[in-house]
Design a protein around this motif. Sequence first.
Motif, short mmCIF file in Angstrom:
data_model
loop_
_atom_site.label_atom_id
_atom_site.label_comp_id
_atom_site.label_asym_id
_atom_site.label_seq_id
_atom_site.Cartn_x
_atom_site.Cartn_y
_atom_site.Cartn_z
N ARG A 113 25.81 21.69 74.92
CA ARG A 113 26.99 21.58 75.54
C ARG A 113 27.42 22.96 75.88
NH1 ARG A 113 31.08 18.09 72.95
NH2 ARG A 113 31.78 17.63 75.09
N ALA A 114 27.31 23.84 74.98
CA ALA A 114 28.11 25.06 75.22
C ALA A 114 27.38 25.92 76.32
CB ALA A 114 28.25 26.01 74.04
N ASP A 115 25.98 25.81 76.16
CA ASP A 115 25.11 26.38 77.21
C ASP A 115 25.32 25.81 78.61
OD1 ASP A 115 24.15 28.23 75.29
OD2 ASP A 115 22.35 27.12 75.06
N THR A 116 25.70 24.65 78.72
CA THR A 116 25.64 23.73 79.95
C THR A 116 27.07 24.26 80.66
OG1 THR A 116 24.38 21.96 79.18
CG2 THR A 116 25.77 21.68 81.07
N ARG A 127 26.62 17.54 79.67
CA ARG A 127 27.62 17.91 78.61
C ARG A 127 28.41 17.14 78.38
NH1 ARG A 127 32.48 21.07 81.14
NH2 ARG A 127 33.01 19.06 81.62
N ASP A 128 28.94 15.87 79.32
CA ASP A 128 29.71 14.89 79.02
C ASP A 128 29.29 13.52 78.64
OD1 ASP A 128 31.47 17.04 79.59
OD2 ASP A 128 32.19 16.23 81.55
N VAL A 129 27.90 12.98 78.90
CA VAL A 129 27.38 11.99 78.60
C VAL A 129 26.26 11.97 77.61
CG1 VAL A 129 26.57 10.01 80.12
CG2 VAL A 129 28.31 11.33 81.29
N ILE A 130 25.08 12.50 78.17
CA ILE A 130 23.90 12.61 77.50
C ILE A 130 24.21 13.24 76.28
CG2 ILE A 130 21.64 13.11 77.28
CD1 ILE A 130 21.64 12.77 80.24
N ALA A 131 24.49 14.38 75.98
CA ALA A 131 24.82 15.08 74.86
C ALA A 131 25.72 14.45 73.79
CB ALA A 131 25.04 16.71 74.98
N PRO A 132 26.79 13.97 74.30
CA PRO A 132 27.82 13.43 73.33
C PRO A 132 27.35 11.87 72.90
CG PRO A 132 29.08 14.31 75.32
CD PRO A 132 27.49 14.43 75.40
N THR A 133 26.34 11.37 73.72
CA THR A 133 25.99 9.89 73.22
C THR A 133 24.80 10.27 72.04
OG1 THR A 133 26.37 9.00 75.47
CG2 THR A 133 24.74 8.06 73.80
N PHE A 134 24.10 11.19 72.35
CA PHE A 134 23.14 11.80 71.16
C PHE A 134 23.91 12.19 69.85
CE2 PHE A 134 20.06 14.69 69.48
CZ PHE A 134 18.84 13.61 69.22
N GLN A 135 24.88 12.98 69.99
CA GLN A 135 25.85 13.29 68.98
C GLN A 135 26.21 12.28 68.23
OE1 GLN A 135 26.74 16.68 67.78
NE2 GLN A 135 27.28 15.25 66.20
N THR A 136 26.78 11.01 69.03
CA THR A 136 27.18 9.85 68.40
C THR A 136 26.27 9.11 67.55
OG1 THR A 136 28.90 9.78 70.18
CG2 THR A 136 28.27 7.64 68.61
N GLN A 137 24.96 9.27 68.23
CA GLN A 137 23.64 8.43 67.20
C GLN A 137 23.63 9.31 66.30
OE1 GLN A 137 20.54 8.57 70.19
NE2 GLN A 137 21.63 7.29 71.75
#
Length: 485
Positions: free
Chosen positions: A149-152, A280-290
Amino acid sequence: MSLASSLGTAQAIFRNTGQQTSVLTTNVSNDGNDNYARRQTVVVQTVYGATMVQTERSQQMALLRQFSNSTSQQSAQDTLLEGLETLSSTLGGNDYELSTATYLANLQSSLQSFAAAPGEYALASTVVTDAIDVANSLNNAAAATQSLRADTDAQIAEQVESLNKLLAEFKTVNDTVVRLTATGADADNYLDRRDTLVKEISGIVGVSINMRDFGDMVLYTSDGTTLFETDPREVTFTRTNTYDATVSGNAVYIDGTPVRAGVGGNTDGQGTLSALVQLRDVIAPTFQTQLDEVARGLIEAFAESDPNGVDPDMPGLFTWPGGTTLTSGVVEPGLSALIRVNTAVRSDSGGDPMLIRDGGINGATYVQNTGGSSGFTDLINAYVDELSADRSFSADADLTTATSLMSFSSDSIGWLEEYRSNATTASENKTALYERTYQTYSTKTGVSLDEELSLLLDVEQSYKAAAKLVSTIDEMLQAVLEMAG
């Protein structure tokens, strides 16, 4: 035909062939230049009967629109796929040897071995070691997700800066095109540069092209936001340098309108910006939630209960700095980065791994094996059952909300790999579309060396004919002078 008119014809041919040769040699020198549109010469006759050469540029606006559209789609898809592959690399290779699901399976297996021989200290130590591997895998995956997310976010900042520079140059070039076109001057070189800028801009954000009088070009985003009309619209973004699960990134604004994130593995986003925002706002946060939900499930599964029902349930084998139990089905943001194995069972911290068999990680009131039996297996078997028992998970994880912890962690891999598979297929299709569009556009506007050399031969023949005409006129003039004596 008089000698004077014949000489005038020869002069016109020399003039025209000279101009034609200049244009053709310029075309030849730009063979292989993707940012050069071929020029072609047309011999026309004026109202006064004279002939002259006009230069026409190979302009294909419909193809340029299609080419910029395919460029936007491909750049978005490739950007998305690159981010998904970065996330997928956190799982290890084809066997997902670094995934939490793999380490969970190892932990379950070691628990079953310990249950078969509950008096073996070495087996208890193995359970602790496998538990540490599980916690580390969650910590590492969470760190990699937030690093992505930071790199993105940094890439978004770079793309916004590039887009603003391109739009500033686009204004300069577009203004020049309008001025030269209005005065009848040659604007071909500036038109080439403007088309190049359109291609580069479309790689960052999807564009729609509209033409006005005197070659004035207006750009809109694929969502209809004005990007350039006489002046470039402001593209703004405030970078966020540090990310964790509780931090949300800032939006990218074009003329005050936020850039929309793409949707799906076969993303509907156009340009790198929409794909980066999606990552940054959809895929990575969803994976983080998992990951956070797996961590919460582990803390729940291995929580200790007071056998007398007096004291509250407490985190057991797995704990976190909060040190309390969690609400079932409710996400604790960032938990996967915080989960750790309780020091009470870690021999390297002075703990006793046998507490996994006996209970009492949180003190004497939580001891289950009150008789100190070396064959006590109730607690170990309960842990094994908890790993396979259905429990509630948050719908925000985009997975099944009622399943076992083992299945949920495996489903998380499937979710990411399905995303990546769809993105890979879409990337191949969009790359093929881009290449076909590029070939068509290049064929219509680019330089064909064979064609230019063939035209040079035709011009050479015209030049030879004019030279022959001049030679004939010279001979006739000599004859006239001799007769005049």
